[in-house]
Design an enzyme around this catalytic site. Structure first.
Site, PDB file in Angstrom:
ATOM      1  CE  LYS A 127      15.420 108.504  43.888  1.00 17.93           C
ATOM      2  NZ  LYS A 127      15.767 108.859  45.275  1.00 17.93           N
TER       3      LYS A 127
HETATM    4  N1  GLU Z   1      18.773 107.578  47.096  1.00 21.75           N
HETATM    5  C1  GLU Z   1      18.867 108.237  48.371  1.00 21.75           C
HETATM    6  C2  GLU Z   1      17.628 109.070  48.640  1.00 21.75           C
HETATM    7  O1  GLU Z   1      16.588 108.868  48.074  1.00 21.75           O
HETATM    8  C3  GLU Z   1      20.172 108.989  48.522  1.00 21.75           C
HETATM    9  C4  GLU Z   1      20.390 110.111  47.559  1.00 21.75           C
HETATM   10  C5  GLU Z   1      21.794 110.706  47.590  1.00 21.75           C
HETATM   11  O2  GLU Z   1      22.599 110.305  48.418  1.00 21.75           O
HETATM   12  O3  GLU Z   1      22.030 111.562  46.755  1.00 21.75           O
HETATM   13  O4  GLU Z   1      17.629 109.918  49.488  1.00 21.75           O
END
Ligand code: GLU
Length: 441
Positions: A127
């Site tokens: 993240k």
């Molecule tokens: N931000 C989204 C999540 O927390 C998508 C992450 C992604 O597509 O890599 O799942």
């Protein structure tokens, strides 16, 4: 400070002691890893796996200078936490938020590892975050800071290594700037593949059909798989929502198509209520035009207490972490809490709701639709293909249904709640892969 004596806290305390790390028990990372370790203990996995999951592999922090439109400079902090990559390249969103902290990013990265493992995607978890309020930036300023952050991250991201995506405060346009910046630095022989450095791109520039609605769509597929077993019919239920951004608004619109009545919504601008139903499409148009739900003509403005106390079948938090606390939970009158956002429920609130007989469907199951369609986008980019929306939806449905079934089965096997079951299913898969791969060298 009270000492927490739950199994989750005891497991977390022991592991942090072994790692010689100090943690406050009220910290979100401590609490989240505590639940993960509780699931690991229920499965009786080796200690080595608990160590691997407790500490992220890499915690990257960069400071990006950016020139604002008025000629002044700002120095902005960005994070990328790469939690685990035993299943494949690191994967997870990048959020733009003014109050973001390292421990929050670590928590979200850990949840991505769990989420990808539960869905059996060939990805690890990561993240990222940039500490800004995107609403205070012009489009040009956002583009400059996004490009600068991407170049500062350098080879810490890449289509075979770590693949960011949209999250809170970012969107397809931000992904397009990130991809374009990365492609400009890529070797000429790998420029085509370089597009896959991020997912959630605009359709015209390597994005996938169905990616924008994917998180909401995935959540609806999970409800399709699990509600019948609870004796609940989707076309007859009422719901309320926290947040009306990408996840909230798509969930509301897709549920409306299925006959669900949206009663109440809360966002950063206020709360609204209409017991005979809020038109989800009209509300989405209002939010697009004004930036929030405040002033929507099709509902009454209410206070937060009224919002939480409104009786509904499904209560869906789809905004930030830890928004549903014990005080809110004590007011809530719902049958199922459906976590659209990551980590939206505090451990105290969850315990209270479970004791009251409310079913809590965990985020790593409910909101995995986004990363699942990200995987489909990444695959299309690698094969230079463009899939139709029907194909994407069909595959998404299959993935979400299988994950829901996995969680249900695990909850029966371990006689545990759905959150612990979802972590356990993810952990069992990761454990198998570590067993096969071993540790290098
Ligand atoms: N931000 C989204 C999540 O927390 C998508 C992450 C992604 O597509 O890599 O799942």
């Amino acid at each position: 400070m009270d000492t927490c004596d739950t199994t989750a806290c005891q497991s977390a305390r022991e592991i942090f002691k072994e790692l010689e790390e100090m943690y406050d028990e009220h910290n979100l990372y401590f609490q989240t890893i505590g639940s993960v370790l509780e699931a690991a203990d229920a499965l009786n996995v080796p200690q080595r796996l608990k160590l691997m999951l407790t500490q992220p592999k890499n915690e990257i922090m960069v400071h990006c200078p950016v020139e604002m439109d008025d000629g002044t400079w700002k120095l902005l902090k960005a994070y990328r936490v790469q939690h685990n990559n035993v299943l494949g390249p690191y994967k997870g969103g990048i959020r733009y938020h003014p109050e973001v902290k390292l421990d929050e990013v670590k928590t979200l990265a850990l949840l991505m590892t769990m989420k990808c493992a539960l869905a059996r995607l060939p990805f690890g978890g990561a993240k990222g975050a940039l500490r800004i309020n995107p609403r205070d930036f012009s489009k040009d300023e956002l583009m400059r800071v996004t490009r600068r952050m991407t170049s500062a991250l350098g080879d810490n991201i890449g289509p075979d290594y770590d693949i960011p995506a949209p999250d809170v405060g970012t969107n397809a346009q931000v992904m397009a700037w990130m991809a374009d910046t990365y492609i400009n630095f890529a070797e000429s022989s790998s420029k085509v593949i370089a597009r896959g450095v991020v997912t959630g791109k605009p359709l015209e520039f390597g994005g996938s059909a169905g990616r924008e609605k994917a998180t909401g769509q995935g959540l609806v597929y999970v409800l399709d798989a699990l509600l019948p077993g609870m004796g609940i019919e989707l076309d007859k239920v009422t719901c309320s929502l926290i947040g009306y951004g990408n996840v909230g608004s798509w969930t509301a619109r897709l549920l409306q198509e299925r006959g669900t009545t949206l009663r109440a919504v809360l966002d950063h601008t206020g709360a609204i209520l209409n017991t005979s139903g809020i038109d989800a499409e009209a509300l989405a148009a209002h939010v697009l035009a004004t930036g929030g739900i405040k002033g929507f003509a099709g509902a009454d403005a209410v206070d937060e207490v009224t919002f939480y106390s409104t009786p509904v079948d499904l209560f869906i938090p789809a905004a930030l972490e830890q928004m549903v606390d014990l005080e809110h939970a004590e007011r809530m009158q719902c049958k199922v809490l459906v976590e659209g956002a990551n980590a939206p429920t505090t451990p105290h609130a969850e315990r209270y709701l479970l004791d009251k007989g409310v079913e809590v469907l965990p985020a790593i199951l409910c909101n995995a639709g986004g990363v699942t369609v990200s995987y489909f986008e990444w695959k299309q980019n690698r094969q230079s293909e463009t899939w139709d929306e029907e194909v994407v939806d069909e595959l998404l449905k299959k993935t979400m249904t299988r994950s829901a079934e996995r969680v249900l089965k695990m909850s029966q096997r371990l006689d545990c709640n759905m959150r612990i079951a979802s972590y356990a299913s993810a952990i069992e898969h990761i454990d198998n892969v570590y067993e096969l791969r071993g540790v290098f060298p």
